[in-house]
Design a protein around this motif. Structure first.
Motif, PDB file in Angstrom:
ATOM      1  N   ARG A   1       7.588  12.891  -2.450  1.00 40.16           N
ATOM      2  CA  ARG A   1       7.397  12.232  -1.152  1.00 40.16           C
ATOM      3  C   ARG A   1       7.408  13.263  -0.019  1.00 40.16           C
ATOM      4  NH1 ARG A   1       6.951  11.816   3.263  1.00 40.16           N
ATOM      5  NH2 ARG A   1       7.722  10.286   4.702  1.00 40.16           N
TER       6      ARG A   1
ATOM      7  N   LEU B   1      11.451   2.597  -1.841  1.00 44.19           N
ATOM      8  CA  LEU B   1      10.841   3.422  -0.798  1.00 44.19           C
ATOM      9  C   LEU B   1      11.881   3.994   0.158  1.00 44.19           C
ATOM     10  CD1 LEU B   1       7.473   1.736   0.203  1.00 44.19           C
ATOM     11  CD2 LEU B   1       7.844   3.964  -0.806  1.00 44.19           C
TER      12      LEU B   1
ATOM     13  N   LYS C   1       0.829  -1.209   0.000  1.00 38.84           N
ATOM     14  CA  LYS C   1       0.000   0.000   0.000  1.00 38.84           C
ATOM     15  C   LYS C   1       0.863   1.258   0.000  1.00 38.84           C
ATOM     16  CE  LYS C   1      -4.289   1.526   1.659  1.00 38.84           C
ATOM     17  NZ  LYS C   1      -5.422   0.702   1.467  1.00 38.84           N
ATOM     18  N   GLU C   2       1.955   1.245   0.779  1.00 40.31           N
ATOM     19  CA  GLU C   2       2.840   2.404   0.853  1.00 40.31           C
ATOM     20  C   GLU C   2       3.439   2.721  -0.514  1.00 40.31           C
ATOM     21  OE1 GLU C   2       3.094  -0.296   2.785  1.00 40.31           O
ATOM     22  OE2 GLU C   2       2.577   0.431   4.783  1.00 40.31           O
ATOM     23  N   SER C   3       3.911   1.692  -1.196  1.00 41.41           N
ATOM     24  CA  SER C   3       4.482   1.893  -2.532  1.00 41.41           C
ATOM     25  C   SER C   3       3.435   2.383  -3.516  1.00 41.41           C
ATOM     26  CB  SER C   3       5.095   0.592  -3.053  1.00 41.41           C
ATOM     27  OG  SER C   3       6.183   0.208  -2.276  1.00 41.41           O
TER      28      SER C   3
END
Length: 125
Positions: free
Chosen positions: A115, A90, A53-55
């Motif tokens: 980011r 990430l 999900k973060e990526s």
């Protein structure tokens, strides 16, 4: 017939009960690279479906915001970044790990700036 290392067996439930080999990447299919627009669509798809999900949020959000403005050279650099494992990419984007020289380019700088724009002050290691 010897199988290519980049060919995987499709699950029988996806092929109507028949065992079938499918290419594991677009490159293995042997399709031409196509237009720049097609390339952007492929990169967007890969960006939004990274596996975590973060990526998906960071890299996919970056792609949604920046892909249209990238030239072909930048698209190539972004494509190279997408070939890297999620944890590495990430870590570089967040600033937890230094960016390797091979990937320290304008696209990586754009990704890091994106980011930081998500949560200013976060990950300014």
């Amino acid at each position: 017939m010897e199988a290519s290392p980049n060919i995987v067996a499709a699950p029988a439930r996806l092929t109507g009960g028949r065992r079938q080999s499918i290419p594991s990447t677009i490159r293995d299919i042997g399709l031409p690279r196509g237009t720049v627009e097609t390339r952007r669509k492929r990169l967007l798809f890969r960006s939004l479906r990274r596996g975590s999900k973060e990526s998906d949020l960071v890299i996919g959000g970056f792609a949604l915001r920046h892909l249209e403005a990238m030239d072909e050279t930048q698209l190539g650099r972004f494509e190279t970044l997408l070939e890297q494992p999620d944890p590495d990419l990430l870590s570089w984007a967040i600033g937890l790990e230094p960016v390797p020289t091979a990937h320290d380019n304008d696209v990586m700088a754009m990704l890091r700036a994106y980011r930081k724009s998500l949560r200013p002050g976060d990950g300014d290691a």
